[in-house]
Design a protein around this motif. Structure first.
Motif, PDB file in Angstrom:
ATOM      1  N   MET A   1       0.835  -1.209   0.000  1.00  0.00           N
ATOM      2  CA  MET A   1       0.000   0.000   0.000  1.00  0.00           C
ATOM      3  C   MET A   1       0.869   1.259   0.000  1.00  0.00           C
ATOM      4  O   MET A   1       0.623   2.193  -0.742  1.00  0.00           O
ATOM      5  N   GLY A   2       1.914   1.246   0.839  1.00  0.00           N
ATOM      6  CA  GLY A   2       2.795   2.417   0.924  1.00  0.00           C
ATOM      7  C   GLY A   2       3.477   2.717  -0.406  1.00  0.00           C
ATOM      8  O   GLY A   2       3.676   3.877  -0.752  1.00  0.00           O
ATOM      9  N   LEU A   3       3.814   1.660  -1.137  1.00  0.00           N
ATOM     10  CA  LEU A   3       4.483   1.832  -2.432  1.00  0.00           C
ATOM     11  C   LEU A   3       3.576   2.565  -3.413  1.00  0.00           C
ATOM     12  O   LEU A   3       4.019   3.452  -4.145  1.00  0.00           O
ATOM     13  N   LEU A   4       2.297   2.223  -3.397  1.00  0.00           N
ATOM     14  CA  LEU A   4       1.327   2.854  -4.285  1.00  0.00           C
ATOM     15  C   LEU A   4       1.265   4.355  -4.012  1.00  0.00           C
ATOM     16  O   LEU A   4       1.297   5.170  -4.931  1.00  0.00           O
ATOM     17  N   TYR A   5       1.196   4.701  -2.717  1.00  0.00           N
ATOM     18  CA  TYR A   5       1.169   6.116  -2.347  1.00  0.00           C
ATOM     19  C   TYR A   5       2.420   6.828  -2.843  1.00  0.00           C
ATOM     20  O   TYR A   5       2.358   7.938  -3.350  1.00  0.00           O
ATOM     21  N   LEU A   6       3.561   6.166  -2.673  1.00  0.00           N
ATOM     22  CA  LEU A   6       4.836   6.740  -3.093  1.00  0.00           C
ATOM     23  C   LEU A   6       4.817   7.045  -4.586  1.00  0.00           C
ATOM     24  O   LEU A   6       5.183   8.134  -5.018  1.00  0.00           O
ATOM     25  N   VAL A   7       4.345   6.079  -5.382  1.00  0.00           N
ATOM     26  CA  VAL A   7       4.272   6.251  -6.846  1.00  0.00           C
ATOM     27  C   VAL A   7       3.358   7.430  -7.191  1.00  0.00           C
ATOM     28  O   VAL A   7       3.701   8.275  -8.022  1.00  0.00           O
ATOM     29  N   ILE A   8       2.200   7.502  -6.525  1.00  0.00           N
ATOM     30  CA  ILE A   8       1.249   8.595  -6.791  1.00  0.00           C
ATOM     31  C   ILE A   8       1.880   9.943  -6.454  1.00  0.00           C
ATOM     32  O   ILE A   8       1.828  10.888  -7.249  1.00  0.00           O
ATOM     33  N   ILE A   9       2.506  10.028  -5.292  1.00  0.00           N
ATOM     34  CA  ILE A   9       3.124  11.291  -4.861  1.00  0.00           C
ATOM     35  C   ILE A   9       4.222  11.713  -5.835  1.00  0.00           C
ATOM     36  O   ILE A   9       4.281  12.865  -6.259  1.00  0.00           O
ATOM     37  N   VAL A  10       5.084  10.773  -6.212  1.00  0.00           N
ATOM     38  CA  VAL A  10       6.181  11.083  -7.130  1.00  0.00           C
ATOM     39  C   VAL A  10       5.644  11.574  -8.468  1.00  0.00           C
ATOM     40  O   VAL A  10       6.115  12.575  -9.002  1.00  0.00           O
ATOM     41  N   SER A  11       4.610  10.894  -8.996  1.00  0.00           N
ATOM     42  CA  SER A  11       4.062  11.320 -10.289  1.00  0.00           C
ATOM     43  C   SER A  11       3.410  12.698 -10.181  1.00  0.00           C
ATOM     44  O   SER A  11       3.495  13.503 -11.109  1.00  0.00           O
ATOM     45  N   LEU A  12       2.776  12.983  -9.054  1.00  0.00           N
ATOM     46  CA  LEU A  12       2.195  14.317  -8.839  1.00  0.00           C
ATOM     47  C   LEU A  12       3.287  15.385  -8.838  1.00  0.00           C
ATOM     48  O   LEU A  12       3.161  16.418  -9.490  1.00  0.00           O
ATOM     49  N   ILE A  13       4.364  15.114  -8.118  1.00  0.00           N
ATOM     50  CA  ILE A  13       5.480  16.067  -8.042  1.00  0.00           C
ATOM     51  C   ILE A  13       6.049  16.314  -9.438  1.00  0.00           C
ATOM     52  O   ILE A  13       6.271  17.457  -9.831  1.00  0.00           O
ATOM     53  N   ILE A  14       6.251  15.251 -10.203  1.00  0.00           N
ATOM     54  CA  ILE A  14       6.789  15.387 -11.561  1.00  0.00           C
ATOM     55  C   ILE A  14       5.834  16.219 -12.418  1.00  0.00           C
ATOM     56  O   ILE A  14       6.251  17.110 -13.158  1.00  0.00           O
ATOM     57  N   GLY A  15       4.533  15.956 -12.300  1.00  0.00           N
ATOM     58  CA  GLY A  15       3.532  16.693 -13.061  1.00  0.00           C
ATOM     59  C   GLY A  15       3.570  18.181 -12.738  1.00  0.00           C
ATOM     60  O   GLY A  15       3.591  19.023 -13.627  1.00  0.00           O
ATOM     61  N   VAL A  16       3.603  18.491 -11.450  1.00  0.00           N
ATOM     62  CA  VAL A  16       3.645  19.887 -11.010  1.00  0.00           C
ATOM     63  C   VAL A  16       4.919  20.557 -11.504  1.00  0.00           C
ATOM     64  O   VAL A  16       4.892  21.670 -12.022  1.00  0.00           O
ATOM     65  N   TYR A  17       6.047  19.849 -11.362  1.00  0.00           N
ATOM     66  CA  TYR A  17       7.340  20.399 -11.771  1.00  0.00           C
ATOM     67  C   TYR A  17       7.354  20.743 -13.260  1.00  0.00           C
ATOM     68  O   TYR A  17       7.769  21.831 -13.648  1.00  0.00           O
ATOM     69  N   SER A  18       6.852  19.827 -14.095  1.00  0.00           N
ATOM     70  CA  SER A  18       6.880  20.081 -15.541  1.00  0.00           C
ATOM     71  C   SER A  18       5.920  21.215 -15.905  1.00  0.00           C
ATOM     72  O   SER A  18       6.195  22.007 -16.798  1.00  0.00           O
ATOM     73  N   THR A  19       4.796  21.300 -15.194  1.00  0.00           N
ATOM     74  CA  THR A  19       3.851  22.398 -15.435  1.00  0.00           C
ATOM     75  C   THR A  19       4.515  23.724 -15.110  1.00  0.00           C
ATOM     76  O   THR A  19       4.426  24.682 -15.881  1.00  0.00           O
ATOM     77  N   ILE A  20       5.209  23.779 -13.974  1.00  0.00           N
ATOM     78  CA  ILE A  20       5.895  25.014 -13.563  1.00  0.00           C
ATOM     79  C   ILE A  20       6.952  25.387 -14.599  1.00  0.00           C
ATOM     80  O   ILE A  20       7.085  26.544 -14.982  1.00  0.00           O
TER      81      ILE A  20
END
Length: 50
Positions: free
Chosen positions: A1-20
């Motif tokens: 379960m923790g791994l799934l959260y980690l993947v989601i958080i990382v992809s969100l960060i990458i998405g935000v970073y590329s948008t910025i």
């Protein structure tokens, strides 16, 4: 379960970073356009003064 959260958080960060990054690039393009406009205004002003 923790791994799934980690993947989601990382992809969100990458998405935000590329948008910025894209936003910053756009901002720089806009800045360049403004500088061109300012230069044109100055040229016109100089020509009117002459």
């Amino acid at each position: 379960m923790g791994l799934l959260y980690l993947v989601i958080i990382v992809s969100l960060i990458i998405g935000v970073y590329s948008t910025i990054k894209q936003f910053k690039v756009k901002e720089m393009e806009v800045q360049l356009e403004w500088e061109k406009v300012e230069l044109e205004k100055r040229k016109l002003h100089m020509e009117t003064v002459k």
